[in-house]
Scaffold this motif. Structure first.
Motif, short mmCIF file in Angstrom:
data_model
loop_
_atom_site.label_atom_id
_atom_site.label_comp_id
_atom_site.label_asym_id
_atom_site.label_seq_id
_atom_site.Cartn_x
_atom_site.Cartn_y
_atom_site.Cartn_z
N ASN A 68 46.94 44.51 55.23
CA ASN A 68 48.05 45.23 55.86
C ASN A 68 48.38 46.55 55.16
OD1 ASN A 68 48.40 43.25 57.77
ND2 ASN A 68 49.99 42.19 56.61
N TYR A 69 48.08 46.65 53.84
CA TYR A 69 48.47 47.82 53.07
C TYR A 69 47.30 48.75 52.78
CZ TYR A 69 52.56 44.94 52.55
OH TYR A 69 53.65 44.17 52.82
N ASP A 70 46.06 48.24 52.83
CA ASP A 70 44.87 49.05 52.61
C ASP A 70 43.81 48.59 53.60
OD1 ASP A 70 42.53 50.27 51.81
OD2 ASP A 70 42.84 49.88 49.68
N SER A 71 43.69 49.31 54.71
CA SER A 71 42.80 48.87 55.79
C SER A 71 41.32 48.89 55.41
CB SER A 71 43.03 49.71 57.05
OG SER A 71 42.71 51.06 56.78
N SER A 72 40.98 49.45 54.24
CA SER A 72 39.58 49.43 53.80
C SER A 72 39.19 48.07 53.22
CB SER A 72 39.32 50.53 52.76
OG SER A 72 39.97 50.23 51.54
N ILE A 73 40.18 47.22 52.94
CA ILE A 73 39.90 45.88 52.40
C ILE A 73 39.83 44.89 53.55
CG2 ILE A 73 40.72 44.03 50.91
CD1 ILE A 73 42.07 46.21 49.19
N ASP A 98 34.43 36.59 51.65
CA ASP A 98 34.10 37.78 50.86
C ASP A 98 35.14 38.85 51.15
OD1 ASP A 98 32.12 39.32 49.21
OD2 ASP A 98 32.19 40.58 51.00
N LEU A 99 35.69 39.43 50.08
CA LEU A 99 36.66 40.52 50.22
C LEU A 99 36.02 41.83 49.80
CD1 LEU A 99 39.72 38.84 48.45
CD2 LEU A 99 39.23 38.89 50.88
N THR A 100 36.36 42.90 50.47
CA THR A 100 35.88 44.22 50.05
C THR A 100 36.39 44.48 48.63
OG1 THR A 100 36.13 44.97 52.34
CG2 THR A 100 35.87 46.68 50.64
N PRO A 101 35.52 44.82 47.67
CA PRO A 101 35.97 45.07 46.29
C PRO A 101 36.92 46.27 46.19
CG PRO A 101 33.60 44.73 46.36
CD PRO A 101 34.06 44.87 47.80
N TRP A 102 37.85 46.19 45.24
CA TRP A 102 38.75 47.29 44.95
C TRP A 102 39.02 47.30 43.46
CZ3 TRP A 102 40.48 42.74 47.16
CH2 TRP A 102 41.47 42.04 46.47
N ILE A 103 39.58 48.38 42.95
CA ILE A 103 39.89 48.50 41.53
C ILE A 103 41.00 47.51 41.19
CG2 ILE A 103 40.87 50.01 39.76
CD1 ILE A 103 39.52 52.35 41.19
N PHE A 104 40.77 46.71 40.15
CA PHE A 104 41.73 45.67 39.78
C PHE A 104 41.59 45.38 38.30
CE2 PHE A 104 43.44 41.22 40.19
CZ PHE A 104 44.67 41.58 40.71
N GLY A 105 42.69 45.35 37.57
CA GLY A 105 42.66 45.03 36.14
C GLY A 105 43.88 45.61 35.46
N GLY A 106 43.92 45.50 34.14
CA GLY A 106 45.09 45.93 33.38
C GLY A 106 46.23 44.97 33.65
#
Length: 199
Positions: A68-73, A98-106
């Protein structure tokens, strides 16, 4: 903070690691906060307002789901995983989402609402993010990889949250009855610096 090669719900495809213990159960939803470890008060508010009867979650059944917040995922089911009015359902054989990868960490927060239908094996993971499939523990140690995963730690419902960062392995465990078979659980994990918490 990095983009991992794979983001999976319900475990991972067999071809990457061989024999696996796939989750048998249902995931109603998962939400992620990048750069924020929510406070205990925020998590209590999430719990009190958890979406257990939201028509947009449990109504129309889709074959893929866009964030809903990032349509590329996009969430795409494989090997028989299905989206139903209850959520993403897994049979425990070889299915996953399977989910489209995104930057995640910290600093992060992961919120999930799900249930296990069975604890036939340890380490049936409702969530795994990593560069490859090799994230299982071997005598208390993980293989060298960068991964984040949520799991049952035993066949009685023990809960666990794991992060491998290069060669460093971090984990926290809940009680042996953290999860209950057949019961929905509102699960939240946070990371801030070197502090990991599981609610």
């Amino acid at each position: 903070i990095k983009t991992r090669q794979y983001h999976w719900l319900g475990n991972m495809p067999d071809y990457l690691v061989g024999i696996q213990h796939f989750m048998q159960g249902t995931i109603a939803y998962a939400r992620f906060w990048q750069g924020t470890a929510l406070s205990a008060g925020d998590i209590q508010t999430l719990y009190e307002n958890r979406e257990i009867k939201n028509p947009s979650l449990f109504g129309t059944v889709a074959t893929t789901i866009n964030d809903n917040y990032d349509s590329s995922i996009i969430a795409t089911p494989y090997n028989g995983a299905s989206f139903t009015t209850a959520g993403a359902e897994f049979d425990g054989v070889d299915d996953y989402v399977d989910l489209t990868p995104w930057i995640f960490g910290g600093s992060i927060t992961i919120e999930m609402y799900f249930k296990y239908d069975s604890f036939s094996h340890s380490y049936m993971t409702p969530l795994k993010f990593g560069p490859d499939g090799v994230v299982e523990e071997n005598n208390g140690n993980s293989f060298t990889t960068d991964s984040i995963y949520i799991t049952n730690t035993d066949t009685t419902g023990g809960g666990g949250f794991r992060i491998t960062d290069g060669e460093t392995f971090h984990r926290i465990n809940g009680s042996s009855d953290f999860f209950s078979q057949g019961e929905w659980v509102h699960y939240v994990a946070t990371v801030s610096g070197t502090t990991m918490k599981m609610y």
